[in-house]
Design an enzyme around this catalytic site. Structure first.
Site, PDB file in Angstrom:
ATOM      1  N   ALA A  21       0.812  -1.227   0.000  1.00 48.54           N
ATOM      2  CA  ALA A  21       0.000   0.000   0.000  1.00 48.54           C
ATOM      3  C   ALA A  21       0.844   1.275   0.000  1.00 48.54           C
ATOM      4  O   ALA A  21       0.419   2.326  -0.489  1.00 48.54           O
ATOM      5  CB  ALA A  21      -0.933  -0.017   1.213  1.00 48.54           C
ATOM      6  N   PHE A  32      -2.619   1.055   5.170  1.00 50.18           N
ATOM      7  CA  PHE A  32      -3.467   0.408   6.184  1.00 50.18           C
ATOM      8  C   PHE A  32      -2.975   0.641   7.597  1.00 50.18           C
ATOM      9  O   PHE A  32      -3.778   0.905   8.509  1.00 50.18           O
ATOM     10  CB  PHE A  32      -3.529  -1.112   5.909  1.00 50.18           C
ATOM     11  CG  PHE A  32      -4.214  -1.426   4.614  1.00 50.18           C
ATOM     12  CD1 PHE A  32      -3.486  -1.666   3.438  1.00 50.18           C
ATOM     13  CD2 PHE A  32      -5.600  -1.454   4.539  1.00 50.18           C
ATOM     14  CE1 PHE A  32      -4.127  -1.940   2.234  1.00 50.18           C
ATOM     15  CE2 PHE A  32      -6.253  -1.731   3.339  1.00 50.18           C
ATOM     16  CZ  PHE A  32      -5.509  -1.965   2.187  1.00 50.18           C
ATOM     17  N   HIS A 118      -3.702  -9.857  -4.113  1.00 49.28           N
ATOM     18  CA  HIS A 118      -4.961  -9.678  -3.371  1.00 49.28           C
ATOM     19  C   HIS A 118      -6.103  -9.271  -4.288  1.00 49.28           C
ATOM     20  O   HIS A 118      -7.120  -8.769  -3.830  1.00 49.28           O
ATOM     21  CB  HIS A 118      -4.763  -8.661  -2.231  1.00 49.28           C
ATOM     22  CG  HIS A 118      -3.819  -9.160  -1.187  1.00 49.28           C
ATOM     23  ND1 HIS A 118      -3.157  -8.345  -0.310  1.00 49.28           N
ATOM     24  CD2 HIS A 118      -3.400 -10.430  -0.901  1.00 49.28           C
ATOM     25  CE1 HIS A 118      -2.381  -9.076   0.481  1.00 49.28           C
ATOM     26  NE2 HIS A 118      -2.507 -10.343   0.147  1.00 49.28           N
ATOM     27  N   CYS A 126     -20.684 -11.736 -10.850  1.00 48.38           N
ATOM     28  CA  CYS A 126     -21.940 -12.229 -10.268  1.00 48.38           C
ATOM     29  C   CYS A 126     -21.716 -13.649  -9.738  1.00 48.38           C
ATOM     30  O   CYS A 126     -21.201 -14.515 -10.452  1.00 48.38           O
ATOM     31  CB  CYS A 126     -23.038 -12.253 -11.330  1.00 48.38           C
ATOM     32  SG  CYS A 126     -24.532 -13.096 -10.764  1.00 48.38           S
ATOM     33  N   CYS A 147     -26.673  -8.326 -10.024  1.00 49.34           N
ATOM     34  CA  CYS A 147     -26.507  -8.613 -11.461  1.00 49.34           C
ATOM     35  C   CYS A 147     -27.878  -8.531 -12.135  1.00 49.34           C
ATOM     36  O   CYS A 147     -28.919  -8.621 -11.466  1.00 49.34           O
ATOM     37  CB  CYS A 147     -25.937 -10.024 -11.596  1.00 49.34           C
ATOM     38  SG  CYS A 147     -25.810 -10.598 -13.288  1.00 49.34           S
ATOM     39  N   THR A 187       5.644  -1.714   1.972  1.00 48.12           N
ATOM     40  CA  THR A 187       4.855  -2.755   2.645  1.00 48.12           C
ATOM     41  C   THR A 187       5.427  -3.028   4.028  1.00 48.12           C
ATOM     42  O   THR A 187       6.639  -2.992   4.234  1.00 48.12           O
ATOM     43  CB  THR A 187       4.823  -4.065   1.826  1.00 48.12           C
ATOM     44  OG1 THR A 187       4.105  -5.070   2.567  1.00 48.12           O
ATOM     45  CG2 THR A 187       6.213  -4.575   1.498  1.00 48.12           C
ATOM     46  N   SER A 188       4.536  -3.281   4.977  1.00 44.87           N
ATOM     47  CA  SER A 188       4.979  -3.584   6.354  1.00 44.87           C
ATOM     48  C   SER A 188       5.320  -5.071   6.494  1.00 44.87           C
ATOM     49  O   SER A 188       5.792  -5.518   7.536  1.00 44.87           O
ATOM     50  CB  SER A 188       3.867  -3.209   7.352  1.00 44.87           C
ATOM     51  OG  SER A 188       2.701  -3.976   7.060  1.00 44.87           O
ATOM     52  N   ASN A 210      11.331   1.526   1.943  1.00 49.01           N
ATOM     53  CA  ASN A 210      10.152   1.640   2.784  1.00 49.01           C
ATOM     54  C   ASN A 210      10.305   2.809   3.745  1.00 49.01           C
ATOM     55  O   ASN A 210      11.418   3.035   4.250  1.00 49.01           O
ATOM     56  CB  ASN A 210       9.915   0.347   3.578  1.00 49.01           C
ATOM     57  CG  ASN A 210       8.451   0.198   3.968  1.00 49.01           C
ATOM     58  OD1 ASN A 210       7.574   0.161   3.103  1.00 49.01           O
ATOM     59  ND2 ASN A 210       8.185   0.167   5.264  1.00 49.01           N
TER      60      ASN A 210
HETATM   61  N1  APR Z   1       7.101   5.307   0.398  1.00 44.61           N
HETATM   62  C1  APR Z   1       7.637   4.231   1.030  1.00 44.61           C
HETATM   63  N2  APR Z   1       7.006   3.549   2.015  1.00 44.61           N
HETATM   64  C2  APR Z   1       5.782   3.985   2.369  1.00 44.61           C
HETATM   65  C3  APR Z   1       5.152   5.096   1.771  1.00 44.61           C
HETATM   66  C4  APR Z   1       5.872   5.764   0.749  1.00 44.61           C
HETATM   67  N3  APR Z   1       5.366   6.831   0.096  1.00 44.61           N
HETATM   68  N4  APR Z   1       3.933   5.266   2.349  1.00 44.61           N
HETATM   69  C5  APR Z   1       3.815   4.294   3.283  1.00 44.61           C
HETATM   70  N5  APR Z   1       4.917   3.528   3.290  1.00 44.61           N
HETATM   71  C6  APR Z   1       5.172   2.320   4.079  1.00 44.61           C
HETATM   72  C7  APR Z   1       4.778   2.394   5.523  1.00 44.61           C
HETATM   73  O1  APR Z   1       5.901   2.787   6.282  1.00 44.61           O
HETATM   74  C8  APR Z   1       4.355   0.952   5.824  1.00 44.61           C
HETATM   75  O2  APR Z   1       5.450   0.201   6.340  1.00 44.61           O
HETATM   76  O3  APR Z   1       4.344   1.325   3.481  1.00 44.61           O
HETATM   77  C9  APR Z   1       3.981   0.366   4.466  1.00 44.61           C
HETATM   78  C10 APR Z   1       2.501   0.087   4.321  1.00 44.61           C
HETATM   79  O4  APR Z   1       2.183  -0.982   5.182  1.00 44.61           O
HETATM   80  P1  APR Z   1       0.657  -1.446   5.321  1.00 44.61           P
HETATM   81  O5  APR Z   1      -0.193  -0.258   5.552  1.00 44.61           O
HETATM   82  O6  APR Z   1       0.637  -2.567   6.313  1.00 44.61           O
HETATM   83  O7  APR Z   1       0.275  -2.001   3.866  1.00 44.61           O
HETATM   84  P2  APR Z   1       0.623  -3.414   3.263  1.00 44.61           P
HETATM   85  O8  APR Z   1       1.919  -3.926   3.772  1.00 44.61           O
HETATM   86  O9  APR Z   1       0.459  -3.304   1.809  1.00 44.61           O
HETATM   87  O10 APR Z   1      -0.581  -4.337   3.838  1.00 44.61           O
HETATM   88  C11 APR Z   1      -0.642  -5.659   3.334  1.00 44.61           C
HETATM   89  O11 APR Z   1      -2.752  -5.924   4.445  1.00 44.61           O
HETATM   90  O12 APR Z   1      -4.950  -5.542   4.967  1.00 44.61           O
HETATM   91  C12 APR Z   1      -4.110  -6.159   4.110  1.00 44.61           C
HETATM   92  O13 APR Z   1      -4.847  -6.699   1.975  1.00 44.61           O
HETATM   93  C13 APR Z   1      -4.318  -5.656   2.719  1.00 44.61           C
HETATM   94  O14 APR Z   1      -2.720  -5.754   0.925  1.00 44.61           O
HETATM   95  C14 APR Z   1      -2.912  -5.314   2.262  1.00 44.61           C
HETATM   96  C15 APR Z   1      -2.056  -6.087   3.232  1.00 44.61           C
END
Ligand code: APR
Length: 235
Positions: A21, A32, A118, A126, A147, A187-188, A210
């Site tokens: 995200a 998230f 995802h 439908c 639908c 991503t976290s 990140n």
């Molecule tokens: N550049 C770099 N890192 C960023 C930026 C940015 N502009 N904006 C946010 N981040 C980092 C944050 O520091 C965080 O560690 O992106 C990470 C986002 O982590 P999450 O919010 O947990 O998103 P994600 O890892 O994609 O979540 C995985 O959780 O709920 C489910 O299906 C949903 O696909 C999602 C999954």
């Protein structure tokens, strides 16, 4: 001497970009788990519960109220990260995008090789007859989208409690296991099985871009804590 990101990218023959995200926050879509993330917002029912398969079937109307309000950023445009990746692919770099995101922005930027672990908000079907509907149809629907056959329409998004699509997983794992470089970004790495797919990596360069620290920082060759759009656009 550590190689720079651009040295790694230019010497890589098979690149995987594994994103979350955080790759879309510079397009205006909240992530998230950050401070301003979707899961930090106060709701009577936690968003992780609303975005579950059980809740979809037991509280369909409430699911769609939340989903239309928070999960359909159709106004969002690809940012510098999406654009640079599409540019590199267009220039002939072999890049597979493995994304946890459902917003379709990589494809909107022009990337062709995208594995959406995802699913996608742009695919809805439908449950009775299989007819396909786009995200605009869902966004413009009221109450529970039906639908023309009367069946319930469901987004092709992996809800909590649902399995990932087998073919997508196979393609993503194949890409990761045959890559010489994987760039993990935005991503976290807290959601499985997606986060575990990185264990299939056998290549030379593991890079992390990140804003915050992640569980894999310690095993990356290069760790860049910053905004992925800014960092990639400097390539
Ligand atoms: N550049 C770099 N890192 C960023 C930026 C940015 N502009 N904006 C946010 N981040 C980092 C944050 O520091 C965080 O560690 O992106 C990470 C986002 O982590 P999450 O919010 O947990 O998103 P994600 O890892 O994609 O979540 C995985 O959780 O709920 C489910 O299906 C949903 O696909 C999602 C999954």
């Amino acid at each position: 001497m550590k190689p720079t990101l651009s040295q790694i990218v230019s010497e890589s023959s098979r690149l995987v970009f594994f994103g979350g995200a955080g790759v879309s926050t510079e397009s205006g879509i909240p992530d998230f788990r950050s401070e301003d993330g979707l899961y930090r917002m106060k709701y009577d029912v936690p968003p992780e519960v609303i975005l579950s398969s059980d809740y979809f079937f037991s509280h369909t109307e409430e699911f769609y109220r939340f989903y239309r309000d928070k999960m359909l950023p159709l106004w969002a445009e690809p940012n510098a990260a999406h654009k640079k990746l599409a540019e590199l692919e267009a220039e002939g770099k072999h890049i597979d995008i493995v994304t946890q995101n459902i917003d379709g922005l990589h494809q909107k930027a022009g990337s062709k090789r995208v594995f959406e672990l995802h699913g996608s908000i742009h695919r809805n079907h439908c449950l009775r007859c299989g007819a396909l509907y786009d995200a605009t149809y869902i966004a413009q629907s009221k109450g529970i989208p039906r639908c023309s056959c009367g069946g319930l329409i469901k987004p092709d998004v992996v809800l909590y409690g649902e399995p990932l699509d087998g073919e997508t997983v196979e393609g993503a794992l194949d890409a990761i296991s045959s890559a010489d470089t994987v760039i993990v970004a935005g991503t976290s790495l807290t959601v499985y099985p997606a986060a575990g797919f990185l264990n299939a990596f056998r290549g030379r360069h593991l890079v992390l871009i990140n804003r915050d620290a992640t569980p894999i920082d310690g095993r990356c060759e290069l760790v860049l804590h910053g905004k992925v759009g800014e960092i990639l656009s400097a390539l």
